[in-house]
Enzyme design. Structure first.
Site, PDB file in Angstrom:
ATOM      1  N   ARG A  56       0.861  -1.186   0.000  1.00 49.57           N
ATOM      2  CA  ARG A  56       0.000   0.000   0.000  1.00 49.57           C
ATOM      3  C   ARG A  56       0.890   1.227   0.000  1.00 49.57           C
ATOM      4  O   ARG A  56       1.762   1.356   0.855  1.00 49.57           O
ATOM      5  CB  ARG A  56      -0.949   0.012   1.195  1.00 49.57           C
ATOM      6  CG  ARG A  56      -2.109   0.961   0.943  1.00 49.57           C
ATOM      7  CD  ARG A  56      -3.190   0.861   1.974  1.00 49.57           C
ATOM      8  NE  ARG A  56      -3.990  -0.333   1.870  1.00 49.57           N
ATOM      9  CZ  ARG A  56      -5.072  -0.558   2.617  1.00 49.57           C
ATOM     10  NH1 ARG A  56      -5.448   0.329   3.507  1.00 49.57           N
ATOM     11  NH2 ARG A  56      -5.758  -1.671   2.492  1.00 49.57           N
ATOM     12  N   SER A 158      -8.478   0.495  -0.200  1.00 50.84           N
ATOM     13  CA  SER A 158      -9.544   0.522   0.796  1.00 50.84           C
ATOM     14  C   SER A 158      -9.967   1.962   1.106  1.00 50.84           C
ATOM     15  O   SER A 158     -10.408   2.677   0.228  1.00 50.84           O
ATOM     16  CB  SER A 158      -9.083  -0.223   2.053  1.00 50.84           C
ATOM     17  OG  SER A 158     -10.152  -0.374   2.943  1.00 50.84           O
ATOM     18  N   ASP A 315     -17.002   1.431   3.435  1.00 48.43           N
ATOM     19  CA  ASP A 315     -15.804   2.148   2.987  1.00 48.43           C
ATOM     20  C   ASP A 315     -15.669   1.912   1.475  1.00 48.43           C
ATOM     21  O   ASP A 315     -16.440   1.140   0.893  1.00 48.43           O
ATOM     22  CB  ASP A 315     -14.569   1.703   3.788  1.00 48.43           C
ATOM     23  CG  ASP A 315     -14.176   0.254   3.550  1.00 48.43           C
ATOM     24  OD1 ASP A 315     -15.018  -0.521   3.036  1.00 48.43           O
ATOM     25  OD2 ASP A 315     -13.043  -0.129   3.875  1.00 48.43           O
ATOM     26  N   ASP A 317     -13.953   0.166  -0.631  1.00 47.93           N
ATOM     27  CA  ASP A 317     -13.882  -1.167  -1.248  1.00 47.93           C
ATOM     28  C   ASP A 317     -14.901  -2.123  -0.630  1.00 47.93           C
ATOM     29  O   ASP A 317     -14.875  -3.326  -0.887  1.00 47.93           O
ATOM     30  CB  ASP A 317     -12.459  -1.749  -1.181  1.00 47.93           C
ATOM     31  CG  ASP A 317     -12.015  -2.068   0.236  1.00 47.93           C
ATOM     32  OD1 ASP A 317     -12.467  -1.376   1.180  1.00 47.93           O
ATOM     33  OD2 ASP A 317     -11.219  -3.008   0.431  1.00 47.93           O
ATOM     34  N   ASP A 319     -15.466  -3.513   2.250  1.00 53.70           N
ATOM     35  CA  ASP A 319     -15.221  -4.623   3.175  1.00 53.70           C
ATOM     36  C   ASP A 319     -15.494  -4.230   4.629  1.00 53.70           C
ATOM     37  O   ASP A 319     -15.509  -5.070   5.507  1.00 53.70           O
ATOM     38  CB  ASP A 319     -13.810  -5.224   3.002  1.00 53.70           C
ATOM     39  CG  ASP A 319     -12.682  -4.266   3.348  1.00 53.70           C
ATOM     40  OD1 ASP A 319     -12.949  -3.063   3.552  1.00 53.70           O
ATOM     41  OD2 ASP A 319     -11.520  -4.723   3.391  1.00 53.70           O
ATOM     42  N   ARG A 320     -15.744  -2.926   4.864  1.00 54.99           N
ATOM     43  CA  ARG A 320     -16.089  -2.471   6.214  1.00 54.99           C
ATOM     44  C   ARG A 320     -17.490  -1.870   6.216  1.00 54.99           C
ATOM     45  O   ARG A 320     -17.992  -1.440   5.181  1.00 54.99           O
ATOM     46  CB  ARG A 320     -15.103  -1.396   6.688  1.00 54.99           C
ATOM     47  CG  ARG A 320     -13.748  -1.925   7.103  1.00 54.99           C
ATOM     48  CD  ARG A 320     -12.883  -0.741   7.561  1.00 54.99           C
ATOM     49  NE  ARG A 320     -11.703  -1.179   8.287  1.00 54.99           N
ATOM     50  CZ  ARG A 320     -10.541  -1.450   7.730  1.00 54.99           C
ATOM     51  NH1 ARG A 320     -10.418  -1.353   6.422  1.00 54.99           N
ATOM     52  NH2 ARG A 320      -9.516  -1.835   8.460  1.00 54.99           N
ATOM     53  N   THR A 393      -4.152  -9.111  15.900  1.00 56.94           N
ATOM     54  CA  THR A 393      -4.882  -8.052  15.196  1.00 56.94           C
ATOM     55  C   THR A 393      -4.881  -8.298  13.692  1.00 56.94           C
ATOM     56  O   THR A 393      -3.854  -8.617  13.112  1.00 56.94           O
ATOM     57  CB  THR A 393      -4.209  -6.692  15.465  1.00 56.94           C
ATOM     58  OG1 THR A 393      -3.919  -6.620  16.845  1.00 56.94           O
ATOM     59  CG2 THR A 393      -5.104  -5.551  15.074  1.00 56.94           C
ATOM     60  N   GLU A 417     -13.514  -7.379  14.105  1.00 63.54           N
ATOM     61  CA  GLU A 417     -12.470  -6.540  14.701  1.00 63.54           C
ATOM     62  C   GLU A 417     -13.035  -5.138  14.909  1.00 63.54           C
ATOM     63  O   GLU A 417     -13.952  -4.718  14.193  1.00 63.54           O
ATOM     64  CB  GLU A 417     -11.212  -6.505  13.834  1.00 63.54           C
ATOM     65  CG  GLU A 417     -11.372  -5.863  12.491  1.00 63.54           C
ATOM     66  CD  GLU A 417     -10.070  -5.835  11.680  1.00 63.54           C
ATOM     67  OE1 GLU A 417      -9.051  -6.380  12.129  1.00 63.54           O
ATOM     68  OE2 GLU A 417     -10.101  -5.265  10.578  1.00 63.54           O
ATOM     69  N   LYS A 431     -13.184  -9.807   6.138  1.00 64.00           N
ATOM     70  CA  LYS A 431     -14.280  -8.909   6.477  1.00 64.00           C
ATOM     71  C   LYS A 431     -15.097  -8.602   5.219  1.00 64.00           C
ATOM     72  O   LYS A 431     -14.548  -8.538   4.125  1.00 64.00           O
ATOM     73  CB  LYS A 431     -13.771  -7.651   7.160  1.00 64.00           C
ATOM     74  CG  LYS A 431     -12.687  -6.892   6.435  1.00 64.00           C
ATOM     75  CD  LYS A 431     -12.144  -5.785   7.312  1.00 64.00           C
ATOM     76  CE  LYS A 431     -11.010  -5.034   6.637  1.00 64.00           C
ATOM     77  NZ  LYS A 431      -9.759  -5.798   6.602  1.00 64.00           N
TER      78      LYS A 431
END
Length: 605
Positions: A56, A158, A315, A317, A319-320, A393, A417, A431
């Site tokens: 990233r 993301s 978000d 992309d 996934d959240r 994590t 998470e 996620k």
């Protein structure tokens, strides 16, 4: 200094020999002509580090940024590593997805990077399942599992700022990679830097017998698969409850609409200014729903307009998932990731129990959360009789653990998470903000038939299983020496190899250090969770039942902390608990972080 300057000039010259993107060639040529060491250092001073999260970085020229050449080099390394690791790679193949990010000034975009990655694999005889259009990140791990492929790549940054992009990698088990794969791939990239003859031929990603488009089938099968989590279809059809959804200029709009359709809901109201993918993210400062109300301003306005009391936000992309609910007072409450974890965990267990009334089924039921997330699932598991496990994590650990448990015949019902990430279905071992959005909507729909809001149900969960109050924040620090010194002081607090016994008026009852592997509560003093010597992470348990973790971030110049105070069931004096947690956090900041002495910058929010 002269040697360093010569080294940067050499790196730029090598780059110009290999690069074929006219825009980045022109930028580097001008840079080399000017010979500005700062500019050259920024672009060529280091190579992007390939870790468990893949890559990233900002888009732009040079070895330290995301561009055509670094994508080709990364994919060549990954391809060679897969050839060594997977004997049937050329039979199974890989899947590649992308979001809508673009960087016109350097000619980079997620779609362009995905096509170059596809061409690189195809040039080596590897079948590629390249999505023909933008997809949410969860579609990539879903496709790896669903089509039994060797690996997956998602080109996305993301919720990062608009200039960034990323390259996220999934293994053949459908979960994100974990060590030692990251090191193996990183080494393989270094060994394969020179572009292969056909690597630049992105026309290979147009017509080739090895190229497949999984979009039509996956866009159907995924929604069929998540329907197994739909339990109140008739209520969904008839509900008067209205939902507003925002995809924050990302990819989520179309897919959340499809998820609502799969559960027989009317479509959610989409925030018009944010529903179309736009790499400029024009209406928000940061495209991150975790930032709370600032990102949701337009959603609240839309909700007031249409009379909706629940906002669902993905978000970019998808996934959240963030969720907000209008309270009786007219205020909007934005739930924290831990609160949503409590609601979804309770809901998914309640629905599962209805389908599996036999108490014997509990012995094979599991829920997971990361070690810095709320322990609410542990409290529910203790009372209800299923298993709870915590992991390190990040979803890479939960996804891999879920796969292991699934292979042993266990059912992983849910994982979460605190950073608003939820795995509500084992069909995606990561996620997934799309399935979480529609499952959240069904929960709200059933609760509405009992005249209960999400906030009221959350209170009921805390009454039944014990109140869990959490607080998380961070300090900004750009100096690695200061960060290391701060953690070393905690490890040598009252003399060598001694951790703090108190923090202000609070006594420390336990210490777990996942950098060194020490755990004071284990009989052999060794931590059970895996250790990582490359990052800092210490968890303190306090005499009052409080738990606090301090850790460094892998992607940002931050020292983060996560704290929680849990009360036994029946003790629901939330305000008293919150006051005590605030006092504990103040003591941790003062005595453990020492912000003035360490010149730490407080969280600006």
């Amino acid at each position: 200094m002269a040697a360093e300057k010569a080294g940067l000039a050499q790196a730029a010259a090598e780059w110009l020999r290999w690069d074929k993107n006219p825009k980045t060639i022109e930028i580097v040529k001008q840079m080399a002509a000017k010979g500005n060491p700062e500019e050259l250092q920024q672009c060529f001073g280091s190579r992007m580090e390939f870790g468990t999260a893949g890559l990233r970085a900002a888009m732009g020229p040079g070895t330290s940024q995301m561009n055509d050449l670094t994508i080709i080099q990364t994919t060549q390394g990954f391809c060679r590593y897969l050839e060594k690791s997977c004997s049937d790679l050329k039979k199974k193949g890989v899947v590649i997805g992308f979001d809508a990010r673009a960087h016109p000034s350097s000619g980079g975009s997620s779609k362009r990077f995905a096509r170059l990655a596809a061409a690189t694999f195809i040039s080596q005889g590897v079948p590629v399942y390249l999505f023909s259009s933008i997809v949410p990140t969860p579609f990539v791990p879903y496709t790896v599992t669903h089509l039994k492929l060797s690996a997956g790549i998602m080109v996305t940054a993301s919720h990062n700022p608009k200039q960034d992009n990323g390259y996220k990698v999934y293994w053949g088990n459908g979960a994100q990679i974990i060590p030692p794969h990251d090191k193996g791939i990183a080494q393989s990239i270094e060994e394969n830097l020179e572009p292969w003859p056909q690597a630049w031929e992105d026309s290979l990603a147009d017509k080739n017998p090895l190229l497949h488009d999984p979009y039509p089938s996956i866009n159907k099968d995924y929604f069929k698969d998540i329907q197994r989590h739909c339990f109140y279809r008739n209520l969904n059809k008839e509900t008067k409850l209205k939902f507003v959804h925002t995809s924050v200029h990302g990819v989520g709009h179309e897919f959340v609409q499809s998820a609502f359709k799969a559960f027989d809901f009317s479509p959610p109201f989409a925030v018009p200014e944010q529903k179309e993918p736009d790499p400029e993210f024009p209406t928000v400062k940061y495209p991150n729903p975790e930032e709370g109300k600032g990102v949701l301003t337009l959603s609240f306005a839309m909700a007031e307009k249409v009379g909706a009391r629940i906002v669902l936000a993905n978000d970019p992309d998808a996934d959240r998932l963030a969720v907000a609910e209008k309270q009786e007072s007219g205020e909007w409450k934005v739930f924290s990731g831990n609160q949503l974890g409590a609601l979804l965990g309770w809901w998914i267990f309640t629905c599962w129990k209805k389908q599996n009334p036999d108490p014997a089924a509990l012995k094979d039921a599991y829920m997971l959360s990361s070690t810095v997330s709320s322990k609410i699932l542990r409290a529910i598991a203790l009372k209800e009789g299923f298993h709870f496990e915590e992991t390190l994590t990040g979803f890479k650990w939960m996804g891999n653990r879920a796969k292991q448990l699934g292979d042993q015949g266990k059912s992983v019902l849910f994982a979460f998470e605190e950073a608003i990430g939820y795995m509500c279905s084992p069909v995606v071992l990561d996620k997934d903000g799309v399935s979480a959005a529609v499952i959240m909507a069904e929960m709200a729909t059933l609760l509405a038939t009992k005249n209960l809001s999400l906030s009221q149900q959350l209170k009921a969960i805390y009454n039944e299983y014990g109140c869990h109050v959490t607080k998380a924040s961070y300090f900004i620090c750009h100096d690695q020496k200061i960060i290391k010194g701060l953690f070393e002081k905690l490890r040598n607090y009252d003399g060598k190899d001694t951790y703090p016994k108190t923090c202000g008026k609070f006594t420390v009852s336990g210490v777990r250090d996942l950098t060194t592997g020490y755990d004071s509560v284990q009989p052999d003093k060794k931590a059970v969770l895996p250790i990582n010597t490359r990052s800092q992470m210490i968890t303190f348990t306090f005499g009052n039942g409080g738990v606090a973790t301090m850790r460094t971030s892998g992607t940002e110049p931050k020292i983060k902390y996560y704290s929680e105070l849990c009360a036994p069931p029946g003790n629901s004096d939330f305000d008293k608990l919150k006051k005590e947690l605030d006092e504990l956090v103040s003591a941790i900041e003062k005595y453990f972080f020492e912000p003035e002495k360490n010149k730490l910058q407080a969280n600006p929010e």
